[in-house]
Design a protein around this motif. Structure first.
Motif, PDB file in Angstrom:
ATOM      1  N   PHE A 110      13.763  16.384 -21.220  1.00  0.00           N
ATOM      2  CA  PHE A 110      15.333  16.023 -21.459  1.00  0.00           C
ATOM      3  C   PHE A 110      15.946  16.171 -20.151  1.00  0.00           C
ATOM      4  O   PHE A 110      15.611  16.740 -19.052  1.00  0.00           O
ATOM      5  N   ASN A 111      17.087  15.549 -20.237  1.00  0.00           N
ATOM      6  CA  ASN A 111      18.121  15.748 -19.101  1.00  0.00           C
ATOM      7  C   ASN A 111      19.189  16.618 -19.593  1.00  0.00           C
ATOM      8  O   ASN A 111      19.917  16.320 -20.603  1.00  0.00           O
ATOM      9  N   PHE A 143      27.553  24.070 -19.525  1.00  0.00           N
ATOM     10  CA  PHE A 143      26.284  23.620 -19.516  1.00  0.00           C
ATOM     11  C   PHE A 143      25.944  22.907 -20.808  1.00  0.00           C
ATOM     12  O   PHE A 143      25.804  23.602 -21.671  1.00  0.00           O
ATOM     13  N   ARG A 144      25.329  21.699 -20.908  1.00  0.00           N
ATOM     14  CA  ARG A 144      25.132  21.045 -21.830  1.00  0.00           C
ATOM     15  C   ARG A 144      23.667  20.459 -21.934  1.00  0.00           C
ATOM     16  O   ARG A 144      23.244  19.785 -20.832  1.00  0.00           O
ATOM     17  N   THR A 145      22.981  20.703 -22.977  1.00  0.00           N
ATOM     18  CA  THR A 145      21.729  20.083 -23.383  1.00  0.00           C
ATOM     19  C   THR A 145      21.636  19.274 -24.665  1.00  0.00           C
ATOM     20  O   THR A 145      22.352  19.418 -25.524  1.00  0.00           O
ATOM     21  N   PRO A 146      21.100  18.028 -24.516  1.00  0.00           N
ATOM     22  CA  PRO A 146      21.056  17.248 -25.597  1.00  0.00           C
ATOM     23  C   PRO A 146      20.093  17.501 -26.746  1.00  0.00           C
ATOM     24  O   PRO A 146      19.383  18.301 -26.436  1.00  0.00           O
ATOM     25  N   ALA A 147      20.255  16.821 -27.870  1.00  0.00           N
ATOM     26  CA  ALA A 147      19.356  16.963 -28.906  1.00  0.00           C
ATOM     27  C   ALA A 147      18.046  16.264 -28.352  1.00  0.00           C
ATOM     28  O   ALA A 147      18.021  15.431 -27.706  1.00  0.00           O
ATOM     29  N   TYR A 148      16.821  16.992 -28.557  1.00  0.00           N
ATOM     30  CA  TYR A 148      15.536  16.440 -28.043  1.00  0.00           C
ATOM     31  C   TYR A 148      14.517  17.279 -28.985  1.00  0.00           C
ATOM     32  O   TYR A 148      14.467  18.083 -29.756  1.00  0.00           O
ATOM     33  N   SER A 149      13.345  16.603 -28.845  1.00  0.00           N
ATOM     34  CA  SER A 149      12.068  16.965 -29.682  1.00  0.00           C
ATOM     35  C   SER A 149      10.850  17.079 -28.964  1.00  0.00           C
ATOM     36  O   SER A 149      10.767  16.389 -27.921  1.00  0.00           O
ATOM     37  N   TYR A 162      15.167  20.157 -31.426  1.00  0.00           N
ATOM     38  CA  TYR A 162      16.621  21.070 -31.025  1.00  0.00           C
ATOM     39  C   TYR A 162      17.851  20.130 -31.137  1.00  0.00           C
ATOM     40  O   TYR A 162      17.814  19.072 -30.755  1.00  0.00           O
ATOM     41  N   ASN A 163      18.837  20.932 -31.822  1.00  0.00           N
ATOM     42  CA  ASN A 163      20.081  20.159 -31.753  1.00  0.00           C
ATOM     43  C   ASN A 163      20.678  20.402 -30.254  1.00  0.00           C
ATOM     44  O   ASN A 163      20.317  21.168 -29.448  1.00  0.00           O
TER      45      ASN A 163
END
Length: 273
Positions: A110-111, A143-149, A162-163
């Protein structure tokens, strides 16, 4: 230039029971010479690239990230007083690879993005021992992380989703800097520098919501480690300038708080022609 708790880009964190994490990092910095807006004001830009990797004991997995950072900075002086500011943006390309129960192989990529800013002001007093500069600063990082699986490579059923999450850290600093110039000989000058400061952090909730992909109703929270709210900042360094254009710089930084300590050392060789 970096804005944040450390000079390297913000790194991804991993949690595993009975595992010891190990990581390494590398950063490459390119900074253009600052442009003079006036006799007492400058502005400049900086670009940096970095990479990190980490691993877990017992062969439970690991991960890595690459990052690109861009920033702008500026400073102005009014006699012994100064005001400086910096803004930065970083994009992180992250990947994880881990093993769950019964050897279930899970991976994800993820980015993430982070934004940071800092404003600092101070006033330098000249003394017979050197310069003493009380200063105050405020900095903030988002710091932002996207929703990813995760991808379940052998269909073991333990992959997580993850949300998206946005974390923030706002820090205030109050302290003093010391500098002293020593002329060693007609062709060499040594500058000694030190800093002592108190820092207070306002940190957002570090929890992260996760759910098993095979059981959508089975969700849980992952609690990240919350940094200490109050800490002591120290630094000491020396800069040797030679008449032939060579400059040698060494610096130590420390951050001390209850239940945590951080140390960092930096060495620089610079040649100007």
């Amino acid at each position: 230039m970096s804005v944040g708790r450390c000079g390297a880009p913000v790194m991804a964190a991993a949690t595993a029971r009975q595992a010891i994490p190990r990581w390494s990092a590398a950063t490459i910095l390119a900074r253009a010479p600052p442009a003079a807006l006036s006799r007492d004001s400058v502005i400049g830009v900086a670009l940096a690239g970095g990479g990190t990797n980490w691993s877990l004991a017992q062969g439970l997995g690991g991960g890595n990230s690459d990052a690109f950072q861009a920033g702008v900075y500026g400073a102005t002086r009014w006699g012994p007083a100064y005001l400086a500011a910096a803004l930065s943006f970083t994009n992180h390309w992250m990947s994880t690879d881990r093993f769950a129960f019964a050897g279930d192989h899970l991976s994800a990529s993820f980015n993430a993005q982070s934004f940071g800013g800092r404003v600092e002001g101070g006033y330098r007093f000249a003394t017979i021992y050197g310069g003493l500069t009380p200063y105050a600063a405020v900095q903030a990082q988002n710091f932002r992380t996207p929703a990813y699986s995760e991808a379940d490579l052998n269909a073991g059923g333990f992959a997580l989703a993850y949300n998206g999450r946005t974390a923030t850290d706002t820090r205030s600093e109050l302290g003093g800097r010391f500098d002293r110039l020593l002329l060693l000989n007609p062709e060499a000058a040594l500058t000694l520098r030190a800093r002592v400061a108190w820092a207070h952090d306002w940190i957002s909730d570090p929890t992260l919501a996760a759910v098993f992909q095979a059981l959508p109703g089975a969700s849980f929270l992952v609690n990240g480690a919350t940094p200490a709210k109050n800490s002591a900042l120290t630094s000491a360094g020396a800069e040797l300038r030679l008449a032939n254009g060579v400059m040698l710089i060494g610096k130590f930084d420390g951050e001390f708080a209850s239940h945590s300590s951080t140390y960092a050392g930096t060495g620089t060789v610079r040649y100007t022609w």
